[in-house]
Design a protein around this motif. Structure first.
Motif, PDB file in Angstrom:
ATOM      1  N   LYS A   1       9.550   2.937  -1.893  1.00  0.00           N
ATOM      2  CA  LYS A   1       8.731   1.865  -2.439  1.00  0.00           C
ATOM      3  C   LYS A   1       7.768   2.443  -3.460  1.00  0.00           C
ATOM      4  CE  LYS A   1       8.927  -0.720   1.915  1.00  0.00           C
ATOM      5  NZ  LYS A   1       8.149  -1.255   3.066  1.00  0.00           N
ATOM      6  N   THR A   2       7.785   1.888  -4.673  1.00  0.00           N
ATOM      7  CA  THR A   2       6.842   2.255  -5.721  1.00  0.00           C
ATOM      8  C   THR A   2       6.210   0.984  -6.284  1.00  0.00           C
ATOM      9  OG1 THR A   2       8.419   2.145  -7.557  1.00  0.00           O
ATOM     10  CG2 THR A   2       8.310   4.227  -6.325  1.00  0.00           C
TER      11      THR A   2
ATOM     12  N   MET B   1       0.826  -1.209   0.000  1.00  0.00           N
ATOM     13  CA  MET B   1       0.000   0.000   0.000  1.00  0.00           C
ATOM     14  C   MET B   1       0.859   1.258   0.000  1.00  0.00           C
ATOM     15  SD  MET B   1      -2.791  -1.512  -0.265  1.00  0.00           S
ATOM     16  CE  MET B   1      -3.861  -0.085  -0.276  1.00  0.00           C
ATOM     17  N   GLU B   2       1.986   1.219   0.670  1.00  0.00           N
ATOM     18  CA  GLU B   2       2.904   2.366   0.626  1.00  0.00           C
ATOM     19  C   GLU B   2       3.408   2.594  -0.794  1.00  0.00           C
ATOM     20  OE1 GLU B   2       6.030   1.878   3.462  1.00  0.00           O
ATOM     21  OE2 GLU B   2       4.686   1.010   4.954  1.00  0.00           O
ATOM     22  N   ALA B   3       3.699   1.508  -1.505  1.00  0.00           N
ATOM     23  CA  ALA B   3       4.159   1.616  -2.882  1.00  0.00           C
ATOM     24  C   ALA B   3       3.102   2.259  -3.766  1.00  0.00           C
ATOM     25  CB  ALA B   3       4.531   0.230  -3.415  1.00  0.00           C
ATOM     26  N   LEU B   4       1.841   1.883  -3.570  1.00  0.00           N
ATOM     27  CA  LEU B   4       0.760   2.478  -4.353  1.00  0.00           C
ATOM     28  C   LEU B   4       0.663   3.978  -4.103  1.00  0.00           C
ATOM     29  CD1 LEU B   4      -2.089  -0.181  -4.035  1.00  0.00           C
ATOM     30  CD2 LEU B   4      -1.035   0.600  -6.152  1.00  0.00           C
ATOM     31  N   GLY B   5       0.706   4.381  -2.844  1.00  0.00           N
ATOM     32  CA  GLY B   5       0.612   5.808  -2.517  1.00  0.00           C
ATOM     33  C   GLY B   5       1.746   6.622  -3.096  1.00  0.00           C
ATOM     34  N   THR B   6       2.965   6.106  -2.994  1.00  0.00           N
ATOM     35  CA  THR B   6       4.119   6.820  -3.528  1.00  0.00           C
ATOM     36  C   THR B   6       4.020   6.988  -5.044  1.00  0.00           C
ATOM     37  OG1 THR B   6       5.517   5.944  -1.757  1.00  0.00           O
ATOM     38  CG2 THR B   6       6.627   6.829  -3.701  1.00  0.00           C
ATOM     39  N   SER B   7       3.620   5.939  -5.750  1.00  0.00           N
ATOM     40  CA  SER B   7       3.514   6.002  -7.203  1.00  0.00           C
ATOM     41  C   SER B   7       2.443   6.992  -7.640  1.00  0.00           C
ATOM     42  CB  SER B   7       3.210   4.619  -7.781  1.00  0.00           C
ATOM     43  OG  SER B   7       4.320   3.760  -7.639  1.00  0.00           O
ATOM     44  N   LEU B   8       1.328   7.037  -6.925  1.00  0.00           N
ATOM     45  CA  LEU B   8       0.270   7.984  -7.275  1.00  0.00           C
ATOM     46  C   LEU B   8       0.739   9.422  -7.108  1.00  0.00           C
ATOM     47  CD1 LEU B   8      -2.884   6.275  -5.709  1.00  0.00           C
ATOM     48  CD2 LEU B   8      -2.253   6.418  -8.119  1.00  0.00           C
TER      49      LEU B   8
ATOM     50  N   ALA C   1      14.018   3.533 -14.833  1.00  0.00           N
ATOM     51  CA  ALA C   1      14.633   4.659 -14.131  1.00  0.00           C
ATOM     52  C   ALA C   1      14.423   4.539 -12.627  1.00  0.00           C
ATOM     53  CB  ALA C   1      14.061   5.982 -14.649  1.00  0.00           C
ATOM     54  N   THR C   2      13.277   4.011 -12.224  1.00  0.00           N
ATOM     55  CA  THR C   2      12.988   3.875 -10.796  1.00  0.00           C
ATOM     56  C   THR C   2      13.950   2.900 -10.128  1.00  0.00           C
ATOM     57  OG1 THR C   2      10.656   4.277 -11.294  1.00  0.00           O
ATOM     58  CG2 THR C   2      11.176   3.396  -9.119  1.00  0.00           C
ATOM     59  N   ILE C   3      14.236   1.794 -10.801  1.00  0.00           N
ATOM     60  CA  ILE C   3      15.141   0.793 -10.228  1.00  0.00           C
ATOM     61  C   ILE C   3      16.518   1.396  -9.966  1.00  0.00           C
ATOM     62  CG2 ILE C   3      16.407  -1.326 -10.759  1.00  0.00           C
ATOM     63  CD1 ILE C   3      13.946  -2.375 -12.122  1.00  0.00           C
ATOM     64  N   LEU C   4      17.020   2.197 -10.902  1.00  0.00           N
ATOM     65  CA  LEU C   4      18.374   2.738 -10.780  1.00  0.00           C
ATOM     66  C   LEU C   4      18.459   3.951  -9.869  1.00  0.00           C
ATOM     67  CD1 LEU C   4      19.654   2.484 -14.467  1.00  0.00           C
ATOM     68  CD2 LEU C   4      20.092   0.931 -12.572  1.00  0.00           C
ATOM     69  N   LEU C   5      17.363   4.719  -9.745  1.00  0.00           N
ATOM     70  CA  LEU C   5      17.444   6.018  -9.074  1.00  0.00           C
ATOM     71  C   LEU C   5      16.734   6.081  -7.732  1.00  0.00           C
ATOM     72  CD1 LEU C   5      16.784   8.306 -12.176  1.00  0.00           C
ATOM     73  CD2 LEU C   5      18.983   7.915 -11.052  1.00  0.00           C
ATOM     74  N   ALA C   6      15.858   5.160  -7.432  1.00  0.00           N
ATOM     75  CA  ALA C   6      15.077   5.260  -6.199  1.00  0.00           C
ATOM     76  C   ALA C   6      15.977   5.222  -4.971  1.00  0.00           C
ATOM     77  CB  ALA C   6      14.064   4.128  -6.128  1.00  0.00           C
ATOM     78  N   PRO C   7      15.803   6.165  -4.033  1.00  0.00           N
ATOM     79  CA  PRO C   7      16.580   6.140  -2.791  1.00  0.00           C
ATOM     80  C   PRO C   7      16.298   4.875  -1.986  1.00  0.00           C
ATOM     81  CG  PRO C   7      15.447   8.247  -3.082  1.00  0.00           C
ATOM     82  CD  PRO C   7      14.890   7.318  -4.110  1.00  0.00           C
ATOM     83  N   ILE C   8      17.234   4.526  -1.155  1.00  0.00           N
ATOM     84  CA  ILE C   8      17.077   3.330  -0.321  1.00  0.00           C
ATOM     85  C   ILE C   8      15.833   3.484   0.551  1.00  0.00           C
ATOM     86  CG2 ILE C   8      18.103   1.959   1.524  1.00  0.00           C
ATOM     87  CD1 ILE C   8      20.834   2.757   0.456  1.00  0.00           C
ATOM     88  N   GLY C   9      14.996   2.471   0.545  1.00  0.00           N
ATOM     89  CA  GLY C   9      13.784   2.488   1.337  1.00  0.00           C
ATOM     90  C   GLY C   9      12.559   2.990   0.601  1.00  0.00           C
TER      91      GLY C   9
END
Length: 548
Positions: A501-502, A342-349, A491-499
């Motif tokens: 979630k998308t 659910m955190e991943a869903l919120g961040t992506s939105l 791009a998300t895989i390479l750039l997302a900060p540690i922790g």
């Protein structure tokens, strides 16, 4: 004033990271801050025995997807803009669905459906695996993913032109088909050319679909070579960057062709946008047109989603479509926030909405400069906004890493959520720019001149005259940006900060762990949630009387 505001933003957003891609191609050791041995990798890369075949395959794939997309989407867009189509709003939502499905998920869905012993063969006994894992199978799947770019651009442009010009031609004795070829099609040319340019750029930079469907048959493209240089040891950043430069050169030629098409003739209407038009009735063509829309909607949206839902609803893939193999366990895990779903869903939105808003504003301003100034500097801005869409997301991500990790920078967005916003805006800016560009070409400058003579200032002219006229096209572009940004993967895989979630990261990690059902369940949730905003916007626009 607008140029002065737009140019620095584009320089930071687009030129800065892409400059480091070029520098990496020229200077192999720039990642270590060493500007030595320039062009030392050019000979080795350019004389690679595979380069000619990769380039030819890339051109074949891009051209074929453009051709098939035009054959499918232009008739759909013209029909949607001129006629009263039953369930018109529903078809708009359905054709937006492909943008909510990540290409690698759509390709996997088609594999699950059409492969030997796939869902289609289990149900009907028909096996289309030979077609799917071929060149035309790749073209088929990619067309279904990208044709909405052309559909939305053409339908909105035809609707904004209206039908009164056709009615005037018919009163003058012009047959319907001749009216279409001499009036509607020329006025729609900017939208068709701009959207097909985007389709070509998307086709030549797409990696997931060719890799999943055609790599096993030996059909490799430039992005496949780039991925090999970035994934196989030893990692070859200079070679990958140089292949990316070749992609940019291909896109530059396509850009020049598109610019030639829309610039050699004047496509303006001096009276501006017509008033509210009454769509024509289909008459005897009502049922065939509905069937046409339904078939395309089923193939582009329903078929891959059904495959994804079936996979998400089964305990094991090997169990097939057996009654005892169906289960809702995967969805229960998502609602239970297993793995931070659910955190991943919120961040992506939030990231999708932010990217849509920023690119919508920036794209409209850039398009205004390009269309109204028509200078060398404005053309440079126009091409600069197209470049990110011609480069694989993985290379754009590498450019951002190289650019924003320079030791001389006082501050950097790297390792923050801001780097994802920059990446999404850089990758998706071409959508609103192309749509706004095509819409602005339909608005005569005489309307602005008249407003200024009446005493209106530049800002008032822009917001009171131009924005209401081009709003449907901008809104459609922003919805596309939102849908794509909410599921961006590479791009998300390479750039997302540690922790961080998308949705894309969650799905990718589930596949890595072998939990395909869980990943598909998240895909279903993401598609359902990301579609609520476009539906809500479409309902609001209809109540406001917008042509959407």
């Amino acid at each position: 004033m607008i140029f002065a505001a737009v140019a620095p933003v584009l320089a930071v957003l687009v030129a800065f990271p892409l400059l480091f891609v070029i520098l990496q191609a020229v200077f192999p050791d720039i990642a270590r801050g060493i500007f030595a041995n320039p062009f030392s990798r050019f000979v080795e890369t350019l004389f690679d025995k595979h380069l000619f075949h990769w380039t030819l395959n890339t051109l074949m794939l891009g051209g074929s997807v453009v051709l098939v997309s035009a054959l499918v989407a232009v008739p759909l867009g013209v029909l949607r803009g001129l006629f009263r189509i039953p369930f018109a709003g529903l078809w708009d939502v359905v054709f937006l669905v492909p943008f909510t499905i990540p290409p690698y998920i759509a390709a996997l869905g088609w594999i699950m459906a059409l492969q030997p012993r796939g869902y289609l063969e289990q149900i009907t006994g028909i096996n289309f695996g030979g077609f799917l894992f071929s060149f035309w199978g790749v073209v088929f799947v990619m067309t279904l993913n990208v044709f909405p770019v052309v559909y939305f651009a053409v339908s909105r442009m035809v609707a904004s032109i209206g039908g009164r010009y056709l009615e005037a031609a018919r009163v003058a004795g012009c047959p319907p088909m001749r009216s279409f070829w001499r009036i509607t099609l020329p006025l729609t040319t900017p939208a068709i050319a701009a959207s097909l340019l985007l389709v070509f750029a998307m086709a030549i930079e797409e990696f997931g679909t060719p890799a999943a469907l055609a790599a096993r048959s030996g059909f490799l493209v430039l992005v496949t070579g780039i991925e090999q240089r970035l994934s196989d040891y030893p990692i070859d950043l200079p070679g990958a960057s140089l292949l990316s430069v070749i992609l940019v050169l291909i896109a530059m030629v396509a850009f020049m062709v598109q610019n030639r098409i829309v610039s050699r003739r004047d496509f303006q209407t001096v009276s501006g946008k017509p008033g509210a038009m009454r769509p024509a009735e289909l008459g005897a063509w009502r049922i065939p047109v509905v069937v046409f829309f339904a078939v395309i909607g089923f193939l582009s949206a329903a078929m891959p989603i059904l495959s994804v839902v079936l996979t998400a609803s089964t305990r094991t893939i090997s169990g097939g479509l057996a009654a005892d193999n169906f289960s809702t366990d995967n969805f229960a895990e998502i609602f239970a926030n297993s793995g931070g779903a659910m955190e991943a869903l919120g961040t992506s939105l939030l990231l999708g909405l932010g990217a849509a808003l920023i690119t919508g504003i920036l794209g409209t301003m850039t398009a205004y400069v390009v269309v109204r100034q028509r200078t060398v500097s404005s053309r440079i801005l126009d091409f600069l906004t197209l470049m990110p869409n011609t480069i694989p997301g993985v290379v754009v991500a590498v450019g951002l890493i190289l650019a924003w990790n320079q030791p001389w920078l006082p501050i950097t967005p790297y390792n923050t959520i801001g780097i994802l916003v920059l990446a999404y805006c850089c990758l998706l800016l071409p959508y609103p720019v192309r749509y706004a560009n095509a819409a602005l070409r339909q608005v005569s400058v005489s309307l602005e001149d008249a407003a200024r003579v009446a005493g209106a200032g530049g800002i008032k002219v822009f917001f009171r005259i131009l924005m209401p006229l081009i709003f449907p096209s901008i809104l459609a572009a922003m919805l596309l940006v939102f849908a794509v940004a909410a599921r961006e993967l590479v791009a998300t895989i390479l750039l997302a900060p540690i922790g961080t979630k998308t949705v894309a990261l969650f799905i990718w990690r589930q596949f890595e762990q072998g939990s395909v059902g869980m990943g598909m369940a998240m895909s279903v949730m993401a598609i359902a949630i990301t579609m609520t905003i476009p539906v809500a916007v479409a309902i609001w626009a209809r109540k406001q009387g917008r042509l959407f």
